[in-house]
Design a protein around this motif. Structure first.
Motif, PDB file in Angstrom:
ATOM      1  N   TYR A   1       0.851  -1.197   0.000  1.00 58.67           N
ATOM      2  CA  TYR A   1       0.000   0.000   0.000  1.00 58.67           C
ATOM      3  C   TYR A   1       0.884   1.243   0.000  1.00 58.67           C
ATOM      4  O   TYR A   1       0.628   2.210  -0.738  1.00 58.67           O
TER       5      TYR A   1
ATOM      6  N   GLU B   1      -5.313   7.380 -11.301  1.00 63.78           N
ATOM      7  CA  GLU B   1      -4.950   7.860  -9.972  1.00 63.78           C
ATOM      8  C   GLU B   1      -5.990   7.507  -8.910  1.00 63.78           C
ATOM      9  O   GLU B   1      -5.635   7.106  -7.790  1.00 63.78           O
ATOM     10  N   ALA B   2      -7.272   7.652  -9.251  1.00 67.54           N
ATOM     11  CA  ALA B   2      -8.321   7.405  -8.261  1.00 67.54           C
ATOM     12  C   ALA B   2      -8.282   5.956  -7.784  1.00 67.54           C
ATOM     13  O   ALA B   2      -8.300   5.674  -6.582  1.00 67.54           O
TER      14      ALA B   2
ATOM     15  N   GLN C   1      -4.248  -1.409   2.783  1.00 65.84           N
ATOM     16  CA  GLN C   1      -4.016  -1.169   4.203  1.00 65.84           C
ATOM     17  C   GLN C   1      -5.131  -1.812   5.044  1.00 65.84           C
ATOM     18  O   GLN C   1      -4.869  -2.495   6.034  1.00 65.84           O
TER      19      GLN C   1
ATOM     20  N   TYR D   1     -11.021   9.775   7.304  1.00 62.49           N
ATOM     21  CA  TYR D   1     -10.008   9.429   6.299  1.00 62.49           C
ATOM     22  C   TYR D   1     -10.668   9.341   4.931  1.00 62.49           C
ATOM     23  O   TYR D   1     -10.125   9.831   3.923  1.00 62.49           O
TER      24      TYR D   1
ATOM     25  N   HIS E   1      -9.701  11.573   1.494  1.00 62.25           N
ATOM     26  CA  HIS E   1      -9.316  10.982   0.206  1.00 62.25           C
ATOM     27  C   HIS E   1     -10.370  11.239  -0.876  1.00 62.25           C
ATOM     28  O   HIS E   1     -10.020  11.507  -2.019  1.00 62.25           O
TER      29      HIS E   1
ATOM     30  N   LEU F   1      -9.974  14.493  -2.772  1.00 58.70           N
ATOM     31  CA  LEU F   1      -8.759  14.727  -3.573  1.00 58.70           C
ATOM     32  C   LEU F   1      -9.083  15.037  -5.044  1.00 58.70           C
ATOM     33  O   LEU F   1     -10.097  14.573  -5.562  1.00 58.70           O
TER      34      LEU F   1
ATOM     35  N   ALA G   1      -7.966  13.815  -7.730  1.00 55.34           N
ATOM     36  CA  ALA G   1      -8.132  12.621  -8.570  1.00 55.34           C
ATOM     37  C   ALA G   1      -9.441  11.889  -8.282  1.00 55.34           C
ATOM     38  O   ALA G   1      -9.849  11.017  -9.046  1.00 55.34           O
ATOM     39  N   MET G   2     -10.094  12.253  -7.170  1.00 55.39           N
ATOM     40  CA  MET G   2     -11.342  11.578  -6.783  1.00 55.39           C
ATOM     41  C   MET G   2     -12.502  12.541  -7.078  1.00 55.39           C
ATOM     42  O   MET G   2     -12.774  12.821  -8.228  1.00 55.39           O
TER      43      MET G   2
ATOM     44  N   ILE H   1      -3.041  12.985   1.273  1.00 52.75           N
ATOM     45  CA  ILE H   1      -3.050  11.529   1.076  1.00 52.75           C
ATOM     46  C   ILE H   1      -2.532  10.840   2.346  1.00 52.75           C
ATOM     47  O   ILE H   1      -3.146   9.903   2.860  1.00 52.75           O
ATOM     48  N   LEU H   2      -1.414  11.357   2.869  1.00 52.56           N
ATOM     49  CA  LEU H   2      -0.818  10.752   4.071  1.00 52.56           C
ATOM     50  C   LEU H   2      -1.690  10.955   5.303  1.00 52.56           C
ATOM     51  O   LEU H   2      -1.734  10.093   6.191  1.00 52.56           O
TER      52      LEU H   2
ATOM     53  N   ASP I   1      -4.289   8.319   5.030  1.00 51.27           N
ATOM     54  CA  ASP I   1      -3.639   7.037   5.351  1.00 51.27           C
ATOM     55  C   ASP I   1      -3.450   6.902   6.861  1.00 51.27           C
ATOM     56  O   ASP I   1      -3.729   5.853   7.448  1.00 51.27           O
TER      57      ASP I   1
END
Lengths: 303, 303
Positions: free
Chosen positions: A88, A116-117, A127, B88, B92, B95, B97-98, B120-121, B124
């Motif tokens: 991940y 990317e998505a 994860q 989370y 995400h 984002l 890309a989403m 992103i982190l 995560d």
């Protein structure tokens, strides 16, 4: 190459093949944990996980578990979970907003192949699967051991571990860092999971605190060696041997111990780290030999 | 607004304030699980988690735990873990890309405020923290219960649950979908976590299978209602009331049940779902009243 070196290389390779097969089984469509998952997401997840990696972390889990005579199948499930976390992190690290890598082990990265998505979601899903695999009824371990593994794995992967290390790394590109800052960053980014890998065997076997602490120290030591070898390869290897772009750290102005102290120093330091790791294994006598050879393998690797 | 409606609104609001305070404590710098985490990553994590949400999922965990007379502090820790997973997913989902959202609850989204890499982190890290919180020694529950919670939460959040639903959603923009496909997608994307929220109380209390199954069914039912109310709001509310862009689903060509069957049908269906949810609570008599009112609240919400 000595006989021992040939032997450990073979053992790591055959375990890697077995781990790859088990991961492929675990991540197949319409299987246990992933029953009902969209097929295109599972394809992206498999792309990220079934990448022909050396599976060093699973190998360390299995070998430390063997050192303490723990059940191999239980250790294998934990090894697979850990590899899901590692994979991940690779999928997310490769994203355009992160390290922006298009190639890994000679193959297009997940976001290049699946967008990317889906790459973000594939990393997220890997994860989650890791924790499900540890907690799952098929992982035959006492509940107390599972809870200890979830806590330790989460701590190693989270903001104070791997994810935190990557956050530091990205934030500090083009920044000057001293040796202590580099060691902190690398200890989190790559050291935390390698430390967990070695500790996991002791947790699975239910050893005392002493053995667990010794294995954690062994993991931290080879974690530093692993990163040092990686930094050395970044300045000495070519793209073909690595299957990914090299010389990137220097190009990005990332501070490394090799950049700071030179390649001669790095090679000497690697030898000293292997000695430290071997000394930690002394209490286990001949039983610790495979792990000692693994430390040497990690320090000497050429790709 | 009836007295009951005013009452449940107040109770949800006061629980939301408490959950927000507890999350702030948990995600403060130099605290327990996050000791040693980079301050800028923790800032991004707090931005994503301390967003003034209604904290419906934690409320459901706490109320179902109360229904079965489970320990409130243990339930609170599980509620906080679940909210970390929910937050989370928002970080995400927003984002570029989403869903590419720049505004959430009237505030810049995490990637707008902290950059894409740290967002992103942060997502995560919030996911990892969730599992650490459940497994942590401070969450005082028997190990068997913790393992069951980790397995159920991971399944609800993973490729066959929330992450899988989002993957389906993104893959099927501009696709025509029938009612069954929409229900499958929404059941995964929003239903899975709401179902876990209601099931969690039964798991924490260690009830029999019957109660756990009944709570899961209650969760699935209000999950459908939650999404239907959301889809209704998307076509009827304005940006100011929602604190985020509205009318986006239609603009993106996303199929919803409201788009398929109309707003009149949706309002009638919401009433029927509240009735179903209330019927499921019948065995608990007066003790089930708060959860019944919560179902009504979810169906009637205006933002």
């Amino acid at each position: 190459m000595t006989d021992n070196a040939a032997d450990i290389t073979d053992r790591i390779a055959s375990t890697a093949a077995e781990v790859g097969d088990r991961l492929a089984e675990l991540l197949a469509d319409r299987r246990g944990e992933t029953e009902g998952a969209p097929t295109h997401l599972m394809a992206a997840i498999r792309h990220g996980a079934l990448n022909g990696g050396k599976r060093i972390r699973p190998f360390l889990v299995l070998e430390t578990a063997r050192l303490f005579r723990a059940d191999r199948e239980a250790a294998m499930r934990v090894a697979l979970a850990l590899e899901c976390v590692h994979c991940y992190s690779l999928v997310h690290d490769d994203l355009p907003a992160m390290d922006d890598d298009t190639l890994r082990r000679g193959q297009p990265t997940v976001h290049v192949a699946h967008g990317e998505a889906q790459a973000i979601l594939a990393g997220d899903g890997l994860q989650t699967l890791a924790f499900e695999i540890v907690a799952n009824a098929r992982t035959r371990l006492p509940a107390e051991v599972k809870v200890a593994l979830v806590a330790a794995l989460a701590h190693a992967a989270g903001p104070a571990g791997m994810a935190g290390g990557q956050a530091l790394d990205l934030a500090s590109e083009h920044e000057t860092r001293d040796e202590a800052a580099i060691l902190r960053l690398q200890g989190m980014k790559t050291g935390a999971l390698l430390t967990f890998a070695c500790e996991a065997g002791a947790i699975i076997a239910g050893t005392g605190e002493d053995d667990r602490e010794r294995m954690a120290a062994f993991g931290r030591t080879i974690g530093i060696a692993f990163q040092l070898a990686d930094d050395l390869l970044d300045v000495t290897a070519d793209t073909k041997a690595m299957g990914k772009a090299t010389g990137k750290d220097a190009g990005r102005g990332k501070a490394t111990l090799v950049g700071l102290n030179g390649t001669g120093w790095a090679r000497k330091r690697l030898d000293a780290l292997v000695d430290e790791a071997t000394t930690l294994l002394a209490p286990y006598g001949a039983r610790g030999e495979t792990l000692a050879e693994t430390a040497r393998f990690v320090a000497d690797r050429r790709n």
